[in-house]
Design a protein around this motif. Structure first.
Motif, mmCIF file in Angstrom:
data_model
loop_
_atom_site.group_PDB
_atom_site.id
_atom_site.type_symbol
_atom_site.label_atom_id
_atom_site.label_comp_id
_atom_site.label_asym_id
_atom_site.label_seq_id
_atom_site.Cartn_x
_atom_site.Cartn_y
_atom_site.Cartn_z
ATOM 1 N N ASP A 155 56.944 -54.452 28.371
ATOM 2 C CA ASP A 155 55.936 -53.451 28.046
ATOM 3 C C ASP A 155 54.512 -53.968 28.198
ATOM 4 O OD1 ASP A 155 56.486 -55.193 25.974
ATOM 5 O OD2 ASP A 155 56.055 -53.744 24.392
ATOM 6 N N VAL A 156 54.323 -55.300 28.224
ATOM 7 C CA VAL A 156 52.987 -55.890 28.397
ATOM 8 C C VAL A 156 53.092 -57.074 29.365
ATOM 9 C CG1 VAL A 156 51.874 -55.127 26.270
ATOM 10 C CG2 VAL A 156 53.386 -57.114 26.212
ATOM 11 N N PRO A 157 53.444 -56.821 30.620
ATOM 12 C CA PRO A 157 53.727 -57.909 31.562
ATOM 13 C C PRO A 157 52.538 -58.799 31.888
ATOM 14 C CG PRO A 157 53.591 -55.811 32.710
ATOM 15 C CD PRO A 157 53.579 -55.491 31.242
ATOM 16 N N ASN A 158 51.322 -58.328 31.629
ATOM 17 C CA ASN A 158 50.137 -59.108 31.982
ATOM 18 C C ASN A 158 49.603 -59.958 30.835
ATOM 19 O OD1 ASN A 158 50.055 -58.058 34.633
ATOM 20 N ND2 ASN A 158 49.065 -56.191 33.884
ATOM 21 N N GLU A 159 50.223 -59.874 29.671
ATOM 22 C CA GLU A 159 49.783 -60.694 28.547
ATOM 23 C C GLU A 159 50.257 -62.134 28.727
ATOM 24 O OE1 GLU A 159 50.769 -59.268 24.706
ATOM 25 O OE2 GLU A 159 49.369 -57.576 24.803
ATOM 26 N N PRO A 160 49.560 -63.098 28.119
ATOM 27 C CA PRO A 160 50.013 -64.487 28.184
ATOM 28 C C PRO A 160 51.423 -64.615 27.626
ATOM 29 C CG PRO A 160 47.777 -64.361 27.331
ATOM 30 C CD PRO A 160 48.278 -62.949 27.387
#
Length: 212
Positions: A118-123
């Motif tokens: 759901d948040v693939p671009n988060e660290p």
């Protein structure tokens, strides 16, 4: 859900494994069309598997994932749930299962990724992995395929320094993941597209890291 061989570490710290990993499994349980033993091939997926993976998901999810969902909502979600994910197919940590003499080319699939879906671009958390797109063909359930795939994922992830798996389970798959060692954390919404989400369950499974 509706979630090894020697490898090496890529430049981003992720594990990179041989594209084909084979193992023979003794498959337990009742056989429908075969004997008491089957030769099963567990191998790394590739983009060339996209059509066959989508066919597997289309065969599996309508019957095995529908439990607990309002039919109209599930019908809207199904086309998105059953589409093979190109990123997973190219990840080197996502697997498919082939059975000799099976009518269906693929009978199981699952893998893991460092990125949350759901948040693939988060660290990323270096010790946390996320089980993705777990499916078994309905004609091949209760034969040890899901367990074999999950054990392969654990071995892969442990070697890469991961010690916990997270999964976003469908409602009906919660019991299946519990049997694999997951614990329920909280209910959640699985966002599939803008203005389309289905109820789900966030679950965690902890396992020891490989000894140095």
């Amino acid at each position: 859900a509706p979630a090894i061989a020697a490898g090496r570490t890529g430049s981003d710290g992720s594990s990179v494994w041989p594209s084909v990993i084979k193992t023979n499994l003794v498959v337990q349980g009742r056989r429908r069309a075969m004997g008491n033993r089957a030769d099963i091939t567990v191998r790394g997926a590739s983009p060339q598997d996209a059509e066959a993976v989508s066919a597997l998901l289309e065969a599996s999810y309508p019957s095995l994932m529908a439990l607990g969902y309002e039919p109209t909502l599930f019908a809207r979600a199904l086309p998105l749930l059953t589409k093979a994910n190109p990123m997973l197919l190219s990840s080197c940590t996502w697997y498919v299962v082939e059975a000799l003499d099976a009518e269906d080319r693929l009978v199981g699939c699952v893998g893991w990724a460092r990125q949350r879906p759901d948040v693939p671009n988060e660290p990323v958390d270096p010790v946390l992995g996320h089980i993705r797109h777990f499916a078994t063909h309905p004609n091949w359930t209760r034969r040890g395929i899901g367990r074999a795939l999950f054990d392969r994922c654990v071995a892969d992830a442990r070697a890469a320094g991961v010690c916990t798996f997270e999964c976003y389970s469908s409602i009906g798959a919660e019991g299946f993941y519990r049997a694999l060692g997951f614990s329920t954390v909280e209910p959640m919404k699985l966002a599939l597209a803008e203005n389309l989400a289905i109820p789900g369950v966030r679950m965690l499974c902890e396992f020891a890291q490989r000894s140095p």
